[in-house]
Enzyme design. Sequence first.
Site, PDB file in Angstrom:
ATOM      1  N   SER A 256       0.842  -1.187   0.000  1.00  0.00           N
ATOM      2  CA  SER A 256       0.000   0.000   0.000  1.00  0.00           C
ATOM      3  C   SER A 256       0.879   1.239   0.000  1.00  0.00           C
ATOM      4  O   SER A 256       2.017   1.228   0.468  1.00  0.00           O
ATOM      5  CB  SER A 256      -0.908  -0.046   1.234  1.00  0.00           C
ATOM      6  OG  SER A 256      -1.006   1.223   1.813  1.00  0.00           O
ATOM      7  N   LYS A 257       0.321   2.291  -0.558  1.00  0.00           N
ATOM      8  CA  LYS A 257       1.107   3.524  -0.720  1.00  0.00           C
ATOM      9  C   LYS A 257       1.152   4.314   0.592  1.00  0.00           C
ATOM     10  O   LYS A 257       1.979   5.211   0.759  1.00  0.00           O
ATOM     11  CB  LYS A 257       0.442   4.341  -1.833  1.00  0.00           C
ATOM     12  CG  LYS A 257       1.165   5.586  -2.209  1.00  0.00           C
ATOM     13  CD  LYS A 257       1.913   5.411  -3.512  1.00  0.00           C
ATOM     14  CE  LYS A 257       2.592   6.692  -3.933  1.00  0.00           C
ATOM     15  NZ  LYS A 257       4.038   6.588  -3.992  1.00  0.00           N
TER      16      LYS A 257
END
Length: 497
Positions: A256-257
Site C-alpha cells: 500500500s502507498k
Amino acid sequence: MTRTRFAPSPTGFVHIGGLRTALYNYLFAKKHGGTFILRIEDTDRTRFVEGATENLISALNWAGLVPDEGPETGGDFGPYFQSERTDLYKKYAQELLDNGHAYIAFDTPEEMDEKRKSTGNPHLKYDASIRNEMRNSLNLDNAQVQELIDAETPHVIRLKIPEDRTFTFKDIIRGEVSFKSEQVDDQVLIKSDGFPTYHLANVVDDHLMEITHVIRGEEWLSSVPKHIYLYECFGWQAPEMAHLPLILNPDKSKMSKRDIQSLDDLPQGKVDPDVASYVKKGFEPETIINYIALLGWNPGEGDERQIFTKEELVNEFSLERVNKAAAIFDLRKLEWVNGEHITQRDTAELVEQVKPQLAEKGLDYGSEEYLFKVVDLLKSRMLFVDQFAVLGEYFFKDPEHYDEKTVKKRWKDDSVKLILEFVDEIVKLDVFDKESIEKALHVVTERNEAGTGRLIHPVRLAVSGMGVGPGLYDMLVVLGKETVTRRLKAGATAITR
Ligand code: GLU
C-alpha cells in the site's frame, strides 16, 4: 489469433501489480504472435483522477510494453476508452432487459440500508432472497415502471442471477473454480448516472474486442461468476481466464502507498507499490520487467536463471508456470537484478548516459576512448547508473583523501618502501599491461619476502584513495603509467597512519 488486454482503471498511480498484469498480457500475446491491447476502464466517474491515464501510458512506454492497439496506437476495435463507449453498454443492457436477464431497480441505497436493518442482516445482498420484496420492474407493472422513469426517479439495471446454479469455470492457473448462486448478488450493470459498472463494460468489451485470454489479478476471481453468466445471457463464448497471484510486502501484508515516503526510507517490512518511484530511483526498465516477471512466474523446475531479457521472457513465458501462491517483493533482489542488467548493457550507450553526471561534478574525462574504458571497467560494479561519478571519481581526478579505515587496516610500516620500489619497477616498463604490472609487483614482494597483499592494498589505496574497486591490474592499466606513478609517489608521502 491470440488477443490479450490490459484494462486498467485510471484511478491514481500505477501499481507494481498492475504493471505485472500488463507484462504477462504482453508476454503471452507476443509469445503466441498475438495482439496486446490497452483499454482504459474509466466508467467510474467518482474515481476519476486527472492525469492517471497519461501516467499509465507513459509507464507502459517506459517499460517497453507498447500496446498494439489502444488509445495512442488506435486499432480496429476502438474507441479504447470505455467512457466513449457508453451507448454500446446501454444497448446491451437493454438486450438483457428485453430477454428477462436483467431488471430495473428503483431502490435507493437508503432503502437498502433500511432493509438490512429490518432483517437484522448487515451483509444482506440484493439477490433472489429479497428481489421480490423490492421496488423493481419484477414486482411493479409496466405502467408503474414507466411512470417512475418518466418522473426521473433514479434507477439502476441489475443482473438477475438465477437460483440454484453453480457457476463453474476453468482458470488456467487455479484449475476448476466454482461459485454457487447464493454467493453472487444481482450485480448492478448500469448505474443511476447511466454509466455501466465494470462488470458489464468489461464483458461487452472483451467480447467485442475479441479478447481470447483474460489475464488479471486474483482480486477479480470472485467477479467471474457474474461475467460467465453474462456471457451465457448474451450467447457469447467466454474467453479463457487466468487469475494472477498477489504481490505482497516482505512482511506479507498487502502493498500500500500509505506511510511510504521514498524508496530510501521504507517502513520496516514494506515496499513501495508505485511504479513511478522505481523509475525515479533510476531502475532500468529491463530490470523491472525481469524482476516482476519472476514475481509469480518461474522458467521451470530446477532452472535457477534470474536474469532475462524481454525477448527471452517472450520465448519462455507460459501461464502454466505462474504460481498460485502470493509472491513477496524483495527490494534488495531488485537492486541486484539492476546491477546485472547494467553489466549487460552496451558500454557506448552507458558512456553517453554518464556524461551529464561528470559535467555536474566538474570532472573532465579527457578522451572518449578513456571514458569508454572506465565505463567498461566499472559497469559491473554499479547498482544504479547514477553511482558512476561517485564510484569512478578517481579515474578523473587524483585522490585528495585516503579512506581512513583502509589506511588503518592496510598501511604498514613497510608500505612506503614497497610502493617506491614498485614505482621504480614500473617506470622501467615499455608495455604497461596487466601481465607486466603483475610481474613488477611480484618482483617487489618477493624481493622483500612479503605476501602480494602487502603491496596490492597500499597500491590501490594510493592510486584510488579507496579500499575497494575493480581488479587492481585492470584499474592500473586504464589509469595509465604516468598517472599511476604520480599517484603512487604522492601517496607514499601523503598517507600516514
Ligand atoms: N478495470 C479493472 C482494473 O482496474 C480491470 C480488471 C480486469 O482486467 O478485468 O483492474
